[in-house]
Design a protein around this motif. Structure first.
Motif, PDB file in Angstrom:
ATOM      1  N   TYR A 592       0.897  -1.352   0.113  1.00  0.00           N
ATOM      2  CA  TYR A 592      -0.312  -0.024  -0.399  1.00  0.00           C
ATOM      3  C   TYR A 592       0.875   1.234   0.105  1.00  0.00           C
ATOM      4  O   TYR A 592       1.987   1.609   0.627  1.00  0.00           O
ATOM      5  N   VAL A 593       0.165   2.045  -1.034  1.00  0.00           N
ATOM      6  CA  VAL A 593       1.002   3.401  -0.433  1.00  0.00           C
ATOM      7  C   VAL A 593       0.699   5.018  -0.620  1.00  0.00           C
ATOM      8  O   VAL A 593      -0.943   4.387  -1.210  1.00  0.00           O
ATOM      9  N   PHE A 594       0.755   5.319  -0.018  1.00  0.00           N
ATOM     10  CA  PHE A 594      -0.145   6.760   0.300  1.00  0.00           C
ATOM     11  C   PHE A 594       1.000   8.107   0.448  1.00  0.00           C
ATOM     12  O   PHE A 594       1.894   8.107   0.084  1.00  0.00           O
ATOM     13  N   PHE A 595      -0.279   9.141  -0.193  1.00  0.00           N
ATOM     14  CA  PHE A 595       0.350  10.365  -0.172  1.00  0.00           C
ATOM     15  C   PHE A 595       0.652  11.313   1.195  1.00  0.00           C
ATOM     16  O   PHE A 595       1.557  12.004   0.934  1.00  0.00           O
ATOM     17  N   LEU A 629      -0.170  -3.337  -6.288  1.00  0.00           N
ATOM     18  CA  LEU A 629       0.283  -2.110  -5.448  1.00  0.00           C
ATOM     19  C   LEU A 629      -0.562  -1.455  -5.603  1.00  0.00           C
ATOM     20  O   LEU A 629      -1.876  -1.750  -6.744  1.00  0.00           O
ATOM     21  N   ILE A 630      -1.554  -1.176  -4.570  1.00  0.00           N
ATOM     22  CA  ILE A 630      -2.394  -0.321  -4.120  1.00  0.00           C
ATOM     23  C   ILE A 630      -2.420   1.254  -3.961  1.00  0.00           C
ATOM     24  O   ILE A 630      -1.427   1.244  -2.473  1.00  0.00           O
ATOM     25  N   VAL A 631      -2.859   2.108  -4.312  1.00  0.00           N
ATOM     26  CA  VAL A 631      -2.060   3.694  -4.391  1.00  0.00           C
ATOM     27  C   VAL A 631      -3.715   3.809  -3.815  1.00  0.00           C
ATOM     28  O   VAL A 631      -4.512   4.505  -4.508  1.00  0.00           O
ATOM     29  N   VAL A 632      -3.621   4.005  -2.059  1.00  0.00           N
ATOM     30  CA  VAL A 632      -4.756   4.724  -1.713  1.00  0.00           C
ATOM     31  C   VAL A 632      -5.322   5.872  -1.769  1.00  0.00           C
ATOM     32  O   VAL A 632      -6.475   5.858  -2.005  1.00  0.00           O
ATOM     33  N   PHE A 653      -1.712  -3.270 -10.600  1.00  0.00           N
ATOM     34  CA  PHE A 653      -1.503  -2.395  -9.879  1.00  0.00           C
ATOM     35  C   PHE A 653      -2.802  -1.208  -9.621  1.00  0.00           C
ATOM     36  O   PHE A 653      -3.794  -1.674 -10.424  1.00  0.00           O
ATOM     37  N   ILE A 654      -3.067  -1.534  -8.744  1.00  0.00           N
ATOM     38  CA  ILE A 654      -5.250  -0.453  -8.560  1.00  0.00           C
ATOM     39  C   ILE A 654      -4.532   0.745  -7.610  1.00  0.00           C
ATOM     40  O   ILE A 654      -4.079   1.225  -6.889  1.00  0.00           O
TER      41      ILE A 654
END
Length: 777
Positions: A592-595, A629-632, A653-654
């Motif tokens: 999970y990736v967060f900005f 890979l999930i970009v939240v 890729f989500i």
């Protein structure tokens, strides 16, 4: 990789020596005649009889076993003023059979009523308790329609009480037939009727013809409804009955059907067998599934227009309710299957108080979705009894699999492809074990896919003219399917997700001289992403149809099956775009990736143990190499996502794209809005931003989020000063272009990011993401 659901078996179209002669004689193109010849119509006479079915091809009803005996008994009852009850069934075939027989006997002056069993209380077929009640009410003759050949107990009771039963049915015959007064059945073992594939309403039509001593053409609309809905063979007599029945459906004077057309949005001139299968039959079936089929008989027979409108609305509402129940149970059933620790050969799912009337539909859905036989049961929480239905695949004999395990079942019945059953909920695990063992014995783990016959054709060779000529083969259905083509020599121009849930597929196919749309309903967003990624690897089979829009008619392909024949399908991109996050969303094993740091800290406690999470950092050169890979959340600058994509090496890729603020929808403040804030700031001091922000927003008629942005711009431009959370206007203001402030530019970038990532078309965003992923994957 998307694999085909079925095995595509190419048809070898005949090059019969008489083909040229047939083309000249009939005027039909070669491919249409080849299809007819492949289906066994290999002479001019056979082809003409098929293409132009005539009522003269109908057989004398008295050829059917016990027809004269049954008709004489009915006529005797009419002459003697005996009370007759027509005992029907709750599906469309049963409803139409009942309506047809009821109208016929009324026309002959009979004292007649009808009874439709309640699916939940009475079950299918003759019920002893119901027969008792009818006999107590003075009935002296019972005529069954679309049921009866397995009604031994109830018919014996009637005989013991001096009541005759005339059975008219078409279902599979048991080894021992009931002791009825007459059994009128097209496949009776002592009969020799030339066509054994009549539906229940087809048999009722034959009885009506014998009673009236003429063909009752005014009830052919009912015959078409029941025949198509019951999925019997659309050849022989059925083809004749349905052809003329469809014409009558287009001209029907029945107030009930006219009202049903209206609520269902059916255009009368376009009524075909597909209208019955996809629009009329589901609505009529919903009555028996959700309430009682007797409403359907009343709808079809009433002459009261107001009552017809009321019944049609009820029918439509119950169908909507039926759809909702099916969708709800399917969702719960799929979740159950996903949570099972073992991979079973046969699906067995059960839920508390699931609607019994729709579990068969749910089972069919699960078969379509998983390719496995499926049993779906509803558990009565009070009694602990699980009652349900099963649907199978060709490779699994469902009746045989369960017939030898009746010790764990309370009730059971069925055939190769379907069953009904009930058992104690404590036995559900035994049921799962039994069907898995039987599945293994029958070898369904090695079963081949169902076969579909396909005709190879170049896209350039299909057009509206061919589609129109193929319609001569209609009505389509069992044993006369709509021709399925495998299309060759084309490229896929565009891939588009359509529909409210974006789970339907629309392709635009391009050949040298043609451009044709192809549609696939309910294929799912994940597969659509794969197809977009690998559109040059698409192979498909489908049927020809036409789309009419604003008086323009275009050819279209209805996709039957689709595959990607390239094993390297690359990265799958899935666009979700959520405006709400739940704990369950973070149970998937993924990276999970967060900005947003605050969101990252909030979500961390809910991540699955085997997952990873990163707060994205521009300066980090580390490659993100993972399966999923999930970009939240949505970044506030699109360059951040580009940078992330350049570092990602992934299979799946989500993009969730959650955002707290709809910056794009809020838009930029106008000069007038900035002016109102400036005027206020210059005339007020020590305004508490923390305490009075919403009051200020309401006073200035601004959205709260927009006001926060404007205050930040003013603070950076030194139009206001803020100390200890208190805002006052600066008296010494230097002219400043607000658009040059960092706050303004950051807001502008956030708007652009949301426009591209949140408010764009999913297919466009998929393309954009794939473009940047291509460099790594």
């Amino acid at each position: 990789m998307i694999d085909a659901k079925k095995e595509w078996q190419e048809i070898e179209l005949s090059e019969n020596e008489h083909l040229d002669e047939l083309i000249e004689e009939t005027g039909f193109p070669k491919i249409v005649l080849q299809i007819l010849m492949e289906r066994g119509y290999d002479s001019l006479e056979a082809i003409n009889n098929f293409l132009d079915p005539d009522a003269r091809g109908l057989y004398d009803p008295n050829f059917m076993h016990d027809m004269e005996l049954g008709v004489d008994r009915i006529q005797q009852a009419i002459m003697n003023g005996e009370k007759i009850v027509i005992y029907g069934d709750y599906d469309v075939d049963g409803i139409t059979s009942t309506a047809l027989m009821y109208e016929t006997l009324e026309e002959l002056g009979a004292e007649v009523e009808y009874y439709i069993p309640d699916r939940f209380k009475d079950g299918y077929g003759p019920n002893v308790e119901v027969y008792k009640r009818l006999i107590d009410e003075g009935v002296s003759l019972i005529v069954t329609v679309d049921n009866g050949v397995a009604g031994h107990e109830a018919i014996d009771y009637a005989n013991q009480h001096g009541v005759d039963v005339v059975v008219t049915d078409h279902h599979e015959l048991p080894e021992t037939l009931p002791d009825a007064y007459a059994i009128i059945h097209p496949r009776h073992p002592e009969g020799d009727y030339p066509f054994g594939e009549l539906s229940g309403v087809g048999v009722a039509f034959k009885v009506a013809a014998a009673l009236l001593e003429e063909l009752p053409q005014d009830v052919l609309d009912l015959v078409a409804l029941g025949t198509v809905a019951d999925l019997v063979s659309l050849t022989g007599e059925n083809r004749i009955l349905v052809k003329y029945g469809l014409q009558l459906l287009q001209q029907t004077m029945r107030p009930g059907l006219q009202s049903l057309y209206k609520v269902a949005g059916i255009e009368v001139p376009t009524i075909t067998e597909e209208t019955i299968g996809f629009s009329l039959a589901p609505r009529l079936n919903a009555l028996g599934r959700m309430e009682n089929g007797s409403l359907g008989v009343e709808l079809l027979t009433t002459l009261d227009e107001e009552r017809a409108e009321e019944l049609a609305k009820t029918t439509n509402q119950l169908n909507i309710k039926r759809q909702e129940e099916v969708n709800k149970i399917v969702e719960e059933a799929v979740a159950q299957l996903a949570n099972k620790s073992e991979n079973h050969l046969v699906n067995v799912v059960a839920g508390n108080n699931w609607h019994e009337g729709v579990v068969g539909i749910v089972a069919s859905r699960l078969v379509d979705m998983t390719g496995k036989p499926s049993l779906v049961l509803s558990i009565d929480e009070k009694t602990g009894i699980a009652k349900g239905s099963g649907r199978s695949i060709e490779a699994f004999q469902m009746f045989d699999a369960l017939d030898s395990h009746r010790d764990i079942l309370m009730k059971f019945g069925g055939h190769h492809m379907a069953c009904g059953l009930s058992l104690d909920r404590e036995k559900l695990s035994d049921l799962q074990q039994v069907v898995d063992e039987e599945g293994k014995k029958q070898g369904i783990e090695h079963a081949t896919k169902p076969v579909v016959k396909v005709i190879p054709v170049n896209l350039d060779d299909v057009n509206l003219g061919l589609e129109a000529q193929l319609e001569a083969l209609a009505p389509f259905g069992t044993d006369n399917p709509r021709p399925v083509f495998e299309f060759k020599d084309y490229e896929v121009n565009t891939v588009q997700a359509i529909g409210q849930q974006k789970n339907h597929l629309k392709l635009q196919l391009q050949s040298n001289n043609s451009q044709v749309d192809a549609l696939d309903f309910g294929i799912g967003s994940k597969k659509i992403s794969e197809i977009e990624r690998n559109k040059n690897s698409v192979r498909l089979i489908g049927t020809l149809g036409k789309n009419v829009w604003q008086s323009r008619v275009n050819l279209q392909i209805m996709i039957e099956d689709i595959l990607l024949d390239d094993s390297n399908t690359g990265t799958v991109v899935e666009i979700q775009r959520k405006n709400k996050l739940t704990k369950s969303m973070f149970q998937q094993q993924a990276t999970y990736v967060f900005f947003d740091k605050k969101l990252y800290n909030q979500v961390m406690p809910y991540l699955a143990d085997d997952s990873e999470a990163y707060l994205y950092n521009f300066s980090d050169d580390k490659k993100l190499n993972c399966d999923t890979l999930i970009v939240v959340d949505c970044p506030d600058n699109i360059e951040k996502l580009k940078s992330l994509l350049a570092k990602a090496i992934v299979k799946h890729f989500i993009f969730v794209g959650y955002t707290r603020e709809n910056t794009y929808l809020n838009g930029l403040p106008t000069r007038e809005q900035f002016g109102r804030l400036y005027k206020f700031s210059q005339t007020h001091t020590n305004v508490s931003i923390r305490r009075d922000l919403q009051k200020l927003a309401d006073y200035l008629k601004l959205k709260r989020e927009l006001l926060v942005f404007m205050i930040n711009v003013f603070f950076e431009a030194k139009f206001v000063k803020i100390e200890n959370g208190l805002m006052s206007g600066n008296t010494d203001v230097t002219p400043h272009n607000l658009e040059d402030t960092n706050s303004y530019q950051a807001y502008l970038q956030k708007m652009k990011a949301q426009k591209s990532l949140i408010y764009s078309k999913s297919t466009d965003l998929q393309k954009w993401i794939l473009k940047y992923l291509d460099e790594n994957n």
